[in-house]
Write a protein that holds these residues in place. Structure first.
Motif, PDB file in Angstrom:
ATOM      1  N   GLU A   1       0.865  -1.178   0.000  1.00  0.00           N
ATOM      2  CA  GLU A   1       0.000   0.000   0.000  1.00  0.00           C
ATOM      3  C   GLU A   1       0.899   1.225   0.000  1.00  0.00           C
ATOM      4  O   GLU A   1       1.770   1.373   0.859  1.00  0.00           O
ATOM      5  CB  GLU A   1      -0.926  -0.003   1.201  1.00  0.00           C
ATOM      6  N   VAL A   2       0.687   2.088  -0.981  1.00  0.00           N
ATOM      7  CA  VAL A   2       1.554   3.239  -1.197  1.00  0.00           C
ATOM      8  C   VAL A   2       0.746   4.511  -0.988  1.00  0.00           C
ATOM      9  O   VAL A   2      -0.364   4.646  -1.523  1.00  0.00           O
ATOM     10  CB  VAL A   2       2.135   3.220  -2.629  1.00  0.00           C
ATOM     11  N   ARG A   3       1.286   5.443  -0.199  1.00  0.00           N
ATOM     12  CA  ARG A   3       0.604   6.730  -0.035  1.00  0.00           C
ATOM     13  C   ARG A   3       0.570   7.483  -1.349  1.00  0.00           C
ATOM     14  O   ARG A   3       1.536   7.501  -2.098  1.00  0.00           O
ATOM     15  CB  ARG A   3       1.320   7.581   1.018  1.00  0.00           C
ATOM     16  N   GLY A   4      -0.553   8.121  -1.635  1.00  0.00           N
ATOM     17  CA  GLY A   4      -0.686   8.908  -2.836  1.00  0.00           C
ATOM     18  C   GLY A   4      -1.417   8.161  -3.939  1.00  0.00           C
ATOM     19  O   GLY A   4      -1.721   6.970  -3.831  1.00  0.00           O
ATOM     20  N   ARG A   5      -1.697   8.874  -5.006  1.00  0.00           N
ATOM     21  CA  ARG A   5      -2.361   8.310  -6.176  1.00  0.00           C
ATOM     22  C   ARG A   5      -1.306   8.001  -7.231  1.00  0.00           C
ATOM     23  O   ARG A   5      -0.566   8.895  -7.655  1.00  0.00           O
ATOM     24  CB  ARG A   5      -3.408   9.271  -6.725  1.00  0.00           C
ATOM     25  N   CYS A   6      -1.253   6.732  -7.649  1.00  0.00           N
ATOM     26  CA  CYS A   6      -0.200   6.282  -8.554  1.00  0.00           C
ATOM     27  C   CYS A   6      -0.757   5.940  -9.927  1.00  0.00           C
ATOM     28  O   CYS A   6      -1.935   5.612 -10.092  1.00  0.00           O
ATOM     29  CB  CYS A   6       0.526   5.055  -7.976  1.00  0.00           C
ATOM     30  N   SER A   7       0.130   6.001 -10.901  1.00  0.00           N
ATOM     31  CA  SER A   7      -0.188   5.602 -12.261  1.00  0.00           C
ATOM     32  C   SER A   7       1.061   4.993 -12.870  1.00  0.00           C
ATOM     33  O   SER A   7       2.092   4.849 -12.206  1.00  0.00           O
ATOM     34  CB  SER A   7      -0.667   6.812 -13.087  1.00  0.00           C
ATOM     35  N   GLY A   8       0.985   4.635 -14.162  1.00  0.00           N
ATOM     36  CA  GLY A   8       2.153   4.054 -14.823  1.00  0.00           C
ATOM     37  C   GLY A   8       2.419   2.635 -14.352  1.00  0.00           C
ATOM     38  O   GLY A   8       1.505   1.863 -14.062  1.00  0.00           O
ATOM     39  N   GLY A   9       3.688   2.293 -14.252  1.00  0.00           N
ATOM     40  CA  GLY A   9       4.110   0.956 -13.869  1.00  0.00           C
ATOM     41  C   GLY A   9       5.206   0.459 -14.777  1.00  0.00           C
ATOM     42  O   GLY A   9       4.946   0.101 -15.929  1.00  0.00           O
ATOM     43  N   VAL A  10       6.457   0.455 -14.276  1.00  0.00           N
ATOM     44  CA  VAL A  10       7.618   0.023 -15.054  1.00  0.00           C
ATOM     45  C   VAL A  10       8.477  -0.861 -14.170  1.00  0.00           C
ATOM     46  O   VAL A  10       8.817  -0.476 -13.043  1.00  0.00           O
ATOM     47  CB  VAL A  10       8.449   1.241 -15.544  1.00  0.00           C
ATOM     48  N   TRP A  11       8.865  -2.032 -14.674  1.00  0.00           N
ATOM     49  CA  TRP A  11       9.731  -2.936 -13.919  1.00  0.00           C
ATOM     50  C   TRP A  11      11.189  -2.529 -14.125  1.00  0.00           C
ATOM     51  O   TRP A  11      11.623  -2.269 -15.239  1.00  0.00           O
ATOM     52  CB  TRP A  11       9.518  -4.381 -14.357  1.00  0.00           C
ATOM     53  N   LEU A  12      11.955  -2.523 -13.011  1.00  0.00           N
ATOM     54  CA  LEU A  12      13.343  -2.071 -13.057  1.00  0.00           C
ATOM     55  C   LEU A  12      14.351  -3.206 -12.934  1.00  0.00           C
ATOM     56  O   LEU A  12      15.556  -2.944 -12.995  1.00  0.00           O
ATOM     57  CB  LEU A  12      13.609  -1.053 -11.942  1.00  0.00           C
ATOM     58  N   ASP A  13      13.891  -4.438 -12.764  1.00  0.00           N
ATOM     59  CA  ASP A  13      14.814  -5.566 -12.627  1.00  0.00           C
ATOM     60  C   ASP A  13      14.279  -6.747 -13.415  1.00  0.00           C
ATOM     61  O   ASP A  13      13.225  -6.672 -14.030  1.00  0.00           O
ATOM     62  CB  ASP A  13      15.018  -5.936 -11.150  1.00  0.00           C
ATOM     63  N   ARG A  14      15.025  -7.852 -13.410  1.00  0.00           N
ATOM     64  CA  ARG A  14      14.629  -9.052 -14.150  1.00  0.00           C
ATOM     65  C   ARG A  14      13.863 -10.056 -13.297  1.00  0.00           C
ATOM     66  O   ARG A  14      13.460 -11.103 -13.805  1.00  0.00           O
ATOM     67  CB  ARG A  14      15.876  -9.737 -14.724  1.00  0.00           C
TER      68      ARG A  14
ATOM     69  N   LEU B   1       9.433  -2.211  -8.714  1.00  0.00           N
ATOM     70  CA  LEU B   1       8.455  -1.604  -9.601  1.00  0.00           C
ATOM     71  C   LEU B   1       8.526  -0.088  -9.462  1.00  0.00           C
ATOM     72  O   LEU B   1       8.564   0.438  -8.344  1.00  0.00           O
ATOM     73  CB  LEU B   1       7.047  -2.091  -9.239  1.00  0.00           C
ATOM     74  N   ALA B   2       8.565   0.616 -10.572  1.00  0.00           N
ATOM     75  CA  ALA B   2       8.514   2.079 -10.560  1.00  0.00           C
ATOM     76  C   ALA B   2       7.098   2.540 -10.856  1.00  0.00           C
ATOM     77  O   ALA B   2       6.449   2.020 -11.764  1.00  0.00           O
ATOM     78  CB  ALA B   2       9.486   2.664 -11.581  1.00  0.00           C
ATOM     79  N   LEU B   3       6.614   3.507 -10.089  1.00  0.00           N
ATOM     80  CA  LEU B   3       5.300   4.084 -10.279  1.00  0.00           C
ATOM     81  C   LEU B   3       5.416   5.604 -10.327  1.00  0.00           C
ATOM     82  O   LEU B   3       6.331   6.184  -9.737  1.00  0.00           O
ATOM     83  CB  LEU B   3       4.353   3.688  -9.136  1.00  0.00           C
ATOM     84  N   ASP B   4       4.479   6.237 -11.021  1.00  0.00           N
ATOM     85  CA  ASP B   4       4.390   7.692 -11.032  1.00  0.00           C
ATOM     86  C   ASP B   4       3.383   8.090  -9.963  1.00  0.00           C
ATOM     87  O   ASP B   4       2.202   7.736 -10.057  1.00  0.00           O
ATOM     88  CB  ASP B   4       3.946   8.199 -12.399  1.00  0.00           C
TER      89      ASP B   4
END
Length: 367
Positions: A152-165, A170-173
């Motif tokens: 559970e992450v504070r804030g409103r997120c979008s996107g979604g990019v994996w940074l590892d194999r 996970l990277a979120l905006d």
């Protein structure tokens, strides 16, 4: 392979693409909703054989246009269906004899739910639910007991990019407390620990669009160079160099969005070829660019291409799926022009805070 899920509508040139086309992280499988009108069904494509082929996965009832598909590395296809307003159900579809098998996984109650891009491990699938002040991440396939809340992450997120194999980072905006959007990382093996990833200026909107774990190349969209107007730029994960915003990626009459990055360029981010979707009034075409180059090559896409879908091979071949009335399951290899010998770059950049390495477990968490 660095690929993503693409939402498209039916296009010209005899193409039939009613909804999204999604490719696994390793480029082996893809999935889409096929069919015409109300007679929609899931369809799996196999892309890593001598020739691509499609396997229909119909059930007794047609699928709704709102259904979302995500292929797994074992050939099964996850389907998410919205029922009764806020209830999202998940099942795995797979071919069995002459028919289609379906394994129910459970459901999640949420007003807004988005499937995240395919996990690099090819086994797990994740969904993101955005609430008023928090964003919840769910493991919806690959767990032991159905959907599991993992962070559970504070804030409103979008996107979604994996940074590892491995499918851990996970990277979120994220927009926090009404402030600007900033890219952060979420460590799924540390209870969703959040770490700042990208801040070019304090006031700028800084989104992460794509990442290549081999080279560390990041594709970024930010309004730091010109507030109120977002531009496409690039950086390197963990580098102290500033984000750069090449002029060749800025088109006045078209929107430019990256959709695939060449893998296998270990520690050579400037050599990575990037495929871009160019959307203009006349339609969509393909752009190819390398950070070491000073220009973007414009290429015609095959007829029936679901704009923004495709992947690179490690050998530098750009492969684009297509379907027409004559070819229902095709894969086109695009010949990419070579760049001239690179000259020392002299980019025009703003004065940013450098990209931050992620994850850094001894840094104070931002979540």
């Amino acid at each position: 392979m660095t690929v993503c899920a693409i939402e498209t509508a039916a296009e010209d040139d005899g193409a039939m693409w009613p909804t999204r086309f999604t490719i696994t992280a390793n480029g082996a499988y893809a999935a889409r909703l096929a069919g015409v009108g109300d007679a929609l069904y899931a369809e799996r494509w196999t892309l890593d054989g001598p020739e691509p082929y499609a396997v229909p996965l119909p059930l007794d009832q047609p699928e709704e246009p709102s259904a979302r598909l995500l292929p797994l590395a074992d050939g099964r296809v996850l389907i998410e269906r919205r029922v009764d307003g806020h209830r999202h159900t998940f099942s795995l579809l797979y071919p069995t004899g002459p028919g289609t098998g379906e394994l129910s996984l459970g459901a999640v109650e949420a007003e807004e739910l988005t499937l995240l891009p395919p996990s690099p491990d090819g086994i797990c699938a994740y969904a993101m639910c955005v609430g008023r002040d928090t964003t919840t991440l769910w493991l919806v396939a690959g767990g032991a007991f159905g959907p599991e809340r993992v962070a559970e992450v504070r804030g409103r997120c979008s996107g979604g990019v994996w940074l590892d194999r491995t499918g851990r980072i996970l990277a979120l905006d994220r927009r926090l407390d009404g402030g600007p959007v900033k890219a952060v990382t979420v460590d799924l093996e540390r209870g969703g620990e959040v770490t700042p990833l990208l801040q070019i200026t304090e006031e700028s909107t800084d989104r992460l669009l794509m990442a290549d774990p081999d080279s560390g190349l990041l594709l970024i969209r930010s309004d730091a160079p010109s507030p109120g107007h977002e531009r496409l730029g690039w950086g390197v994960l963990g580098s102290l160099l500033p984000v750069r915003f090449p002029e060749c990626l800025r088109l006045d009459d078209a929107a430019v969005t990256p959709f695939a990055v060449q893998p296998g360029q270990v520690l050579m981010p400037e050599s990575c070829a990037v495929a871009l979707r160019i959307d203009a009034a006349a339609g969509s075409r393909v752009g190819v660019w390398r950070p070491s180059g000073r220009r973007m090559h414009h290429l015609a896409a095959p007829a029936g291409w679901p704009a923004g879908a495709g992947f690179w091979t490690p050998q530098g071949v750009l492969r684009l799926p297509f379907a027409t009335d004559e070819v229902r399951c095709g894969l086109a290899d695009l010949e990419v022009p070579a760049d001239p010998e690179p000259t020392p770059p002299q980019p025009v950049v703003c004065r940013p805070v450098p990209l931050q390495q992620a994850p850094l477990t001894d840094r104070k968490a931002a979540g």
